[in-house]
Enzyme design. Sequence first.
Site, PDB file in Angstrom:
ATOM      1  N   ASP A  33       0.830  -1.385   0.153  1.00 27.94           N
ATOM      2  CA  ASP A  33      -0.006   0.208  -0.293  1.00 27.94           C
ATOM      3  C   ASP A  33       0.984   1.479   0.036  1.00 27.94           C
ATOM      4  O   ASP A  33       0.469   2.353  -0.125  1.00 27.94           O
ATOM      5  CB  ASP A  33      -1.017  -0.234   1.191  1.00 27.94           C
ATOM      6  CG  ASP A  33      -1.823  -0.897   1.350  1.00 27.94           C
ATOM      7  OD1 ASP A  33      -2.312  -1.571   0.045  1.00 27.94           O
ATOM      8  OD2 ASP A  33      -2.094  -1.991   2.295  1.00 27.94           O
ATOM      9  N   HIS A  34       2.214   1.091   0.279  1.00 27.04           N
ATOM     10  CA  HIS A  34       3.073   2.346   0.589  1.00 27.04           C
ATOM     11  C   HIS A  34       3.817   2.228  -0.296  1.00 27.04           C
ATOM     12  O   HIS A  34       5.021   1.993   0.287  1.00 27.04           O
ATOM     13  CB  HIS A  34       3.479   2.760   1.647  1.00 27.04           C
ATOM     14  CG  HIS A  34       3.733   4.248   2.387  1.00 27.04           C
ATOM     15  ND1 HIS A  34       5.142   4.855   2.339  1.00 27.04           N
ATOM     16  CD2 HIS A  34       3.020   4.777   2.572  1.00 27.04           C
ATOM     17  CE1 HIS A  34       5.609   5.273   3.112  1.00 27.04           C
ATOM     18  NE2 HIS A  34       3.819   5.652   2.975  1.00 27.04           N
ATOM     19  N   PHE A  35       4.617   2.336  -1.362  1.00 26.20           N
ATOM     20  CA  PHE A  35       3.402   2.773  -2.912  1.00 26.20           C
ATOM     21  C   PHE A  35       3.451   1.289  -3.955  1.00 26.20           C
ATOM     22  O   PHE A  35       4.372   0.905  -4.175  1.00 26.20           O
ATOM     23  CB  PHE A  35       3.827   4.171  -3.329  1.00 26.20           C
ATOM     24  CG  PHE A  35       3.319   5.132  -2.337  1.00 26.20           C
ATOM     25  CD1 PHE A  35       2.352   5.610  -2.443  1.00 26.20           C
ATOM     26  CD2 PHE A  35       4.315   5.544  -1.877  1.00 26.20           C
ATOM     27  CE1 PHE A  35       2.374   6.359  -1.440  1.00 26.20           C
ATOM     28  CE2 PHE A  35       4.630   6.606  -0.989  1.00 26.20           C
ATOM     29  CZ  PHE A  35       3.501   7.151  -0.672  1.00 26.20           C
TER      30      PHE A  35
END
Length: 169
Positions: A33-35
């Site tokens: 999610d990051h990234f």
Amino acid sequence: MNWYWIDRFTVFESGKRAQAIKTVSRSEDHLRDHFPFHPVMPVSLIIEGLAQTGGLLIHESHDFKKKVVLGKIPHIQFYTTEFVPGDSLIYNAEIDYIRDEGSMATVNVHRNNELIAEGVLVFAHLGADFLGKSLFAEGDLEDLVRAYGMYDIGIKQDGTRILDPSLKS
């Protein structure tokens, strides 16, 4: 999600200092999610790795009897903020003081011999309200420090080895 932000201790001197390693891996949940197309480990998790390194050092100095938690971060400075899969981070913590109510440690983190962050962390020692209450499930803390290799390399202040309590007879 995994909440362990160090992989292994490489130095552990009871009541003095500890060094731990963390290798950033693309398979870690938070990097999805990051990234997704440019995964970067957030600096907050690096601070948590420093806190785990220093916190376990302080916790062990009390024979794991006091409840030790990160209390505050009076100072931390990052010189770079991009940490990507494949990076090996070396966390260092040195105890400045240990008192009944809390402790303080000077910390830093390196990547490839480059200082990337340094600071000071203050740890609170939880009081009587927490006596008899565990911050970990039964046996989890012992398994955690065993997995981190503390019993493999740890030494007491008198120079003797820190013994794994499961091996004591």
